[in-house]
Design a protein around this motif. Sequence first.
Motif, short mmCIF file in Angstrom:
data_model
loop_
_atom_site.label_atom_id
_atom_site.label_comp_id
_atom_site.label_asym_id
_atom_site.label_seq_id
_atom_site.Cartn_x
_atom_site.Cartn_y
_atom_site.Cartn_z
N MET A 152 -6.32 10.47 9.57
CA MET A 152 -5.91 11.56 8.52
C MET A 152 -5.21 10.82 7.39
O MET A 152 -4.10 9.96 7.77
N SER A 153 -5.25 11.05 6.12
CA SER A 153 -4.55 10.17 5.43
C SER A 153 -3.28 10.80 5.15
O SER A 153 -2.97 12.03 4.61
N VAL A 154 -2.20 9.94 4.71
CA VAL A 154 -0.89 10.43 4.52
C VAL A 154 -0.91 10.53 3.07
O VAL A 154 0.34 11.12 2.25
N LEU A 155 -1.63 10.07 2.29
CA LEU A 155 -1.73 10.08 0.68
C LEU A 155 -2.62 11.54 0.33
O LEU A 155 -2.29 12.09 -0.89
N ASP A 156 -3.69 11.77 0.78
CA ASP A 156 -4.34 12.64 0.11
C ASP A 156 -4.01 14.04 1.25
O ASP A 156 -5.22 14.60 2.17
N ARG A 157 -3.06 14.63 1.02
CA ARG A 157 -2.67 15.80 1.85
C ARG A 157 -1.78 16.94 1.02
O ARG A 157 -1.48 16.30 0.17
N GLY A 158 -1.68 18.05 1.69
CA GLY A 158 -0.94 19.13 1.02
C GLY A 158 0.47 18.59 1.29
O GLY A 158 1.06 18.03 2.38
N HIS A 194 -2.42 24.53 3.81
CA HIS A 194 -2.12 22.92 3.26
C HIS A 194 -3.19 22.05 4.17
O HIS A 194 -3.46 22.14 5.39
N GLY A 195 -3.85 21.30 3.29
CA GLY A 195 -4.84 20.63 3.97
C GLY A 195 -4.69 18.96 3.82
O GLY A 195 -3.63 18.42 3.28
N CYS A 196 -5.77 18.30 4.53
CA CYS A 196 -5.74 16.91 4.44
C CYS A 196 -7.29 16.33 4.61
O CYS A 196 -8.09 17.12 5.19
N ARG A 197 -7.41 15.19 4.22
CA ARG A 197 -8.80 14.37 4.16
C ARG A 197 -8.58 13.35 5.08
O ARG A 197 -7.36 12.63 5.14
N CYS A 198 -9.53 12.65 5.69
CA CYS A 198 -9.57 11.53 6.30
C CYS A 198 -9.50 10.23 5.29
O CYS A 198 -9.90 10.47 4.40
N GLU A 256 -13.76 14.95 -4.53
CA GLU A 256 -13.65 16.10 -5.67
C GLU A 256 -13.08 17.43 -5.29
O GLU A 256 -12.51 18.40 -5.88
N ALA A 257 -13.38 17.74 -3.90
CA ALA A 257 -13.15 19.18 -3.33
C ALA A 257 -11.43 19.51 -3.22
O ALA A 257 -10.86 18.46 -3.23
N SER A 258 -11.03 20.74 -3.43
CA SER A 258 -9.82 21.19 -3.05
C SER A 258 -9.43 20.71 -1.82
O SER A 258 -10.29 20.91 -0.77
N LEU A 259 -8.09 20.62 -1.44
CA LEU A 259 -7.68 20.32 -0.14
C LEU A 259 -7.77 21.61 0.74
O LEU A 259 -7.68 21.79 1.86
N ASP A 260 -7.79 22.91 -0.05
CA ASP A 260 -7.98 24.18 0.68
C ASP A 260 -9.55 23.93 0.84
O ASP A 260 -10.35 24.61 0.31
N VAL A 291 -9.59 19.09 6.82
CA VAL A 291 -8.88 20.30 7.76
C VAL A 291 -7.89 20.95 6.66
O VAL A 291 -7.24 20.22 5.75
N VAL A 292 -7.80 22.23 6.94
CA VAL A 292 -6.65 23.06 6.28
C VAL A 292 -5.98 23.82 7.28
O VAL A 292 -6.67 24.37 8.03
N LEU A 293 -4.57 23.91 7.37
CA LEU A 293 -4.11 24.66 8.43
C LEU A 293 -2.91 25.74 7.56
O LEU A 293 -2.44 25.36 6.53
N LYS A 294 -2.45 26.68 8.41
CA LYS A 294 -1.57 27.71 7.98
C LYS A 294 -0.81 27.78 9.32
O LYS A 294 -1.31 28.54 10.28
N ASN A 295 0.18 27.18 9.38
CA ASN A 295 1.15 27.44 10.53
C ASN A 295 0.60 26.92 11.96
O ASN A 295 0.27 27.69 13.02
#
Length: 365
Positions: free
Chosen positions: A90-96, A117-121, A150-154, A228-232
């Motif tokens: 999972m990317s440390v750069l492409d994340r919430g 808050h989301g994140c991509r690979c 191009e997608a939202s991290l949400d 992925v996108v997470l809330k708590n």
Amino acid sequence: MAAFEEFGVLPEIAKAIDEMGWMLPTDIQAEGIPLVLGGGDVLMAAETGSGKTAAFCLPIIQIVWETLKDIQSGKLAKAAADSSSPSWTMSVLDRGPALAVTPDGLRVQSREQKDWHGCRCTRGVKSGKWGFEATVTDEGLCRVGWSTLEASLDLGTDRNGFGFGGTGKKSNNKQFDNYGEPFGKNDVITCLLDAETGEIRFLKNGVDLGTAFRADKRLFSNGIFPAVVLKNAEMAFNFGDKPLKHSLPPSYKPINSAPAEIVVKNTNGQGGANSIPAIQKNAPQAVIIEPSRELAEQTSNQIKMFKKYLDNPPIKELLVIGGINVKEQISALQKEGAHIIVGTPGRLEDLISGGIWPLVTCIKL
């Protein structure tokens, strides 16, 4: 001194403790220090005079200093460069901004309770039939699946993101429909992609939930990525480095076995090859929130004593309390920066805003 070092406290901090005449840790220090140093979320309660302040100050100082040392030695730059390596993480750069990624890149966590808050690979594919597993490792709300760059991290709130959420809903372009069944802690979600037909589907604990989406496969021509996108919540990922817990359907393979010619790098957040985010000198690594001015001053004074022998790099702290002109405090933060901020809630509201995201937060009640 040796007693504190047995808990993993740095010798330089232990030396300062020894000079203060502390021979043995209190009960709350013996229990709390190793837990905080281990990276856990810790809730401690004890009576006045039990040593609570040192129980959280000592490990916070150590975590901050070790982080600054890593920045100084270039380890964080290497971690960012590794995001351009062939590994699937999972990317440390492409994340919430409120989402953390573990050093191995295979677990993500957000403790934000209001926002997603989301994140991509770091890698995606543009053809073939692939799968990966996402395991829910803590309570909370999560949505996992696939998205383009191009997608939202949400995930699932625009046409380029396709998610399956723990409430038993699938989502794309802000349309949430019933799908499969709810999932939660310890459940394993297998995310499947057929980039040849545009089909996306999911398994829960090995049980096929059927087709979730029939997307226009032209969306995948520039690559589609695990997301992925997470809330708590917290999730762990397996892209195929370890045996999958549940077998993939026939003709599907773990995504990390995709051949190089169809693999696409995630370039979001990168100004160029091996670039890393700029480190703002005014961004603290830790924020300690105290309920009163007196306790904030006490904590700040203890930090000064505990950090006495930590140098190269030195730790800078800032006390943020009433009675001091807030403009002066803002100016000090902007000009000099601070690695640890100690303050009261009302005054911290004036300082902690966009661009400041702490590595460690300690709230004392």
